[in-house]
Design a protein around this motif. Sequence first.
Motif, PDB file in Angstrom:
ATOM      1  N   THR A 629      -2.268 -43.528  25.370  1.00 22.97           N
ATOM      2  CA  THR A 629      -2.324 -42.575  26.485  1.00 22.97           C
ATOM      3  C   THR A 629      -2.168 -43.339  27.793  1.00 22.97           C
ATOM      4  OG1 THR A 629      -4.718 -42.751  26.810  1.00 22.97           O
ATOM      5  CG2 THR A 629      -3.942 -41.140  25.166  1.00 22.97           C
ATOM      6  N   ARG A 630      -1.920 -42.612  28.860  1.00 24.19           N
ATOM      7  CA  ARG A 630      -1.800 -43.258  30.170  1.00 24.19           C
ATOM      8  C   ARG A 630      -3.124 -43.886  30.597  1.00 24.19           C
ATOM      9  NH1 ARG A 630       2.521 -39.991  33.939  1.00 24.19           N
ATOM     10  NH2 ARG A 630       4.044 -39.585  32.286  1.00 24.19           N
ATOM     11  N   ALA A 631      -4.221 -43.226  30.267  1.00 26.48           N
ATOM     12  CA  ALA A 631      -5.535 -43.798  30.610  1.00 26.48           C
ATOM     13  C   ALA A 631      -5.743 -45.123  29.880  1.00 26.48           C
ATOM     14  CB  ALA A 631      -6.637 -42.806  30.255  1.00 26.48           C
ATOM     15  N   ASP A 632      -5.324 -45.180  28.607  1.00 26.40           N
ATOM     16  CA  ASP A 632      -5.428 -46.440  27.856  1.00 26.40           C
ATOM     17  C   ASP A 632      -4.562 -47.524  28.498  1.00 26.40           C
ATOM     18  OD1 ASP A 632      -7.135 -45.311  26.022  1.00 26.40           O
ATOM     19  OD2 ASP A 632      -5.579 -44.905  24.532  1.00 26.40           O
ATOM     20  N   TYR A 633      -3.382 -47.138  28.944  1.00 26.98           N
ATOM     21  CA  TYR A 633      -2.452 -48.087  29.574  1.00 26.98           C
ATOM     22  C   TYR A 633      -3.121 -48.746  30.776  1.00 26.98           C
ATOM     23  CZ  TYR A 633       2.149 -49.570  31.526  1.00 26.98           C
ATOM     24  OH  TYR A 633       3.216 -50.277  32.018  1.00 26.98           O
ATOM     25  N   VAL A 634      -3.723 -47.926  31.643  1.00 25.60           N
ATOM     26  CA  VAL A 634      -4.407 -48.457  32.827  1.00 25.60           C
ATOM     27  C   VAL A 634      -5.578 -49.344  32.411  1.00 25.60           C
ATOM     28  CG1 VAL A 634      -5.750 -47.844  34.879  1.00 25.60           C
ATOM     29  CG2 VAL A 634      -3.703 -46.521  34.270  1.00 25.60           C
ATOM     30  N   ALA A 635      -6.328 -48.893  31.427  1.00 24.14           N
ATOM     31  CA  ALA A 635      -7.512 -49.645  31.002  1.00 24.14           C
ATOM     32  C   ALA A 635      -7.135 -51.005  30.421  1.00 24.14           C
ATOM     33  CB  ALA A 635      -8.291 -48.828  29.967  1.00 24.14           C
ATOM     34  N   ILE A 636      -6.078 -51.054  29.612  1.00 25.99           N
ATOM     35  CA  ILE A 636      -5.648 -52.324  29.014  1.00 25.99           C
ATOM     36  C   ILE A 636      -5.188 -53.292  30.098  1.00 25.99           C
ATOM     37  CG2 ILE A 636      -3.912 -53.394  27.527  1.00 25.99           C
ATOM     38  CD1 ILE A 636      -3.994 -50.798  25.828  1.00 25.99           C
ATOM     39  N   ALA A 637      -4.408 -52.788  31.057  1.00 23.34           N
ATOM     40  CA  ALA A 637      -3.909 -53.648  32.126  1.00 23.34           C
ATOM     41  C   ALA A 637      -5.053 -54.200  32.967  1.00 23.34           C
ATOM     42  CB  ALA A 637      -2.931 -52.868  33.005  1.00 23.34           C
ATOM     43  N   LEU A 638      -6.013 -53.353  33.305  1.00 23.68           N
ATOM     44  CA  LEU A 638      -7.129 -53.788  34.148  1.00 23.68           C
ATOM     45  C   LEU A 638      -8.051 -54.739  33.386  1.00 23.68           C
ATOM     46  CD1 LEU A 638      -7.970 -50.463  36.015  1.00 23.68           C
ATOM     47  CD2 LEU A 638      -6.785 -52.483  36.902  1.00 23.68           C
ATOM     48  N   ALA A 639      -8.226 -54.498  32.101  1.00 29.20           N
ATOM     49  CA  ALA A 639      -9.083 -55.397  31.313  1.00 29.20           C
ATOM     50  C   ALA A 639      -8.479 -56.797  31.265  1.00 29.20           C
ATOM     51  CB  ALA A 639      -9.253 -54.838  29.898  1.00 29.20           C
ATOM     52  N   LEU A 640      -7.169 -56.876  31.097  1.00 31.53           N
ATOM     53  CA  LEU A 640      -6.512 -58.184  31.116  1.00 31.53           C
ATOM     54  C   LEU A 640      -6.656 -58.843  32.483  1.00 31.53           C
ATOM     55  CD1 LEU A 640      -3.217 -57.378  29.155  1.00 31.53           C
ATOM     56  CD2 LEU A 640      -4.973 -59.027  28.460  1.00 31.53           C
ATOM     57  N   ALA A 641      -6.506 -58.032  33.543  1.00 30.96           N
ATOM     58  CA  ALA A 641      -6.584 -58.581  34.896  1.00 30.96           C
ATOM     59  C   ALA A 641      -7.970 -59.151  35.206  1.00 30.96           C
ATOM     60  CB  ALA A 641      -6.220 -57.501  35.918  1.00 30.96           C
TER      61      ALA A 641
END
Length: 688
Positions: A629-641
């Motif tokens: 989902t788009r929410a997962d996309y944002v969460a994965i990117a921010l977690a890596l950051a």
Amino acid sequence: MSSKHMGKAVRRRMRELSRPVTFSPLEVLVARARKAAEAGQADVAIPLYVEAIQKGSASADVFNDLGALLAGHGRIPAAVLQFEVALFLAPRDQAIRRNLLAAVESTALSAFGERRWTDAAAGFVRLSELDPDCATFHTNAGAALRELKLHEQSLPHFRRACELTPQDPRGHFNLGTTLLALARAECQVEFERAIELNPGYADAHVNLSLVYNRLGQLARSAAGVRRALEIAPDHVQAHAALAAVLREQGEREESLEHYRRALECRPDSPSIYSGYLLARQADPEASPEVLSSEHRAWASRFADPIDPGPGSGFDSRDRDPERCLRVGYVSADFRSHSVASFIEPILAAHDRNVAEVHCYSDAVPDAVTERIRAAAAPGIWHDVRTLTDQALVAQVAADRIDVLVDLAGHTGDNRLLCFARRPAPVQVTYLGYPSTTGISAMGWRLTDAVSDPEGVSDRTCSEALWRLPNGFLCFRPDPSIGLPGPLPAQKRGFITFGSFNNLSKMDQGVIELWAEILRAAPQSKLLLKSRALSDAGPRTRLCRAFETLGVDSGRLEVAAYAATPQEHVKLYDQVDIALDPFPYGGTTTTCEALWMGVPVVTLSGNTHPGRVGASLLTRIGCPEMIASTRADYVAIALALACEPGRLGALRRALRGKMVASPLTNPAIITRDIETAYRSMWRRWCRGP
């Protein structure tokens, strides 16, 4: 002389004059033929002339007379042969030369009008030899040869026409068009000269815009095509060219509108329709069902009418299910192109005891072409740029290809209409296009279970899907590329997200999601690289779009150009996390990023181009970077950051993961592909 001797001479002369005149059989036949011709008895005269020629060494006049008689009764090709012999016997006879010119011109013009290009080319080439100072003959010879895709042969004729009529803009346009087809840089000068001589020359504006497009000058390209549309609002190629430029600049809706306008003007153009279908792959409003319907509509219009039906023409084929197969690959991208990165290792890894490889190359050759050709050896290489679709079909049939593989789909310079004619028993589409071809004659499509899940994609594809067990892609990294550099965030003090995909894949939905990530990581930046960003217009549009969403344009870094592939890939040394666009994700860009140690966050979509990123990450063992989902996309990117230690570890590990995976192991993927070909062949051997 005495009177006695004079008398003898007179008597001798009188005896000579009193003898009957005698003629040779040849002279008699010729005389009878001429008399019959003068009386309008062609049916009598022609056989007499032929008999005279057969019985003796006839003169040039005899051949010329027969030619004139034949021409006068509409038998022009036969007349041409007689005039040719006559001119050979009397090469300085201008009357014979004029007769030959008239006869050849008649046949050449007729062939040209009926689009019999081989006959037209032969005729006008001969005319240009007979009268080398006639620009029209050279122009028509070049045009006919160009229709046959014999661009090298047409070039000297167009050059000569320009020399003879330097003020004719059409001559410069014709020369430029041929140079463009040969990828010669001097074509630009010819188009500019044509426009200088005729500013209202719409065709020249369109072709000059194509040159600018190839040079990466998209703004100039768009301006040139818009000028052509001001001159000729219904110019089909102008609409199609502008649509292609706008697509690359990320102006999807306007691009599709110009494709539709071009199709309204010329609904019988398969290439324009293919361009439209390619543009639709990045349209989030196009559902899989709609895309399937549009591809089948293309096939219904262009492919089905020339489809001979299954099982035709292969009665003599050896149906041994286990013999070595003749496998043919058809592509215009055996060159410096993303497709080359994936097909080259497969061509090199084919087991020659399993497959005799033939490559049918439509590419303008470059250094990569030669490298691919070497990789395919000892396979058989065919340069088919000069072959029409029908001629290519004949070549494939003559080579008795068992499995013919399309590597283009609906991308540029495709040969789908060859496949529609079924030149091979088994036909497969693979690699070059992220969707169905729509063609019923295309039996199979190679994919995998992640890109095309079972029970999901099958109903929207005209082909049967063969899912390769270890993924459908085999990536060849450039061996000259060094190891990944250190994590950029360690030096810069902030996270840099990045995407090196074309702007055509970045619609408003992508920008909104990336802006959300940037707002949530306020110290981060976004590095974008795309050819279209060399122009101010797309840069300004992107900056405004992000600013509207609360992201200062100063946080955007753009790169448009890298001098070499190595410099392009080294730009990943400035990226910490790559963001995959949607619904049309990256393929080559994703592989390059991973090879350089940059993790890629992808959103798994509902079409093949939206799931390729998920397939690649699955193959190298990184499913945690795949968002549903788009929410997962944002969460994965921010977690890596938020985890620089994890990012550093990934940077060191990702290349090793790729090396250990099937993705970079051509032996594994090629054996899977050969197994697929063998199974398809066995099914064909068993019959319907």
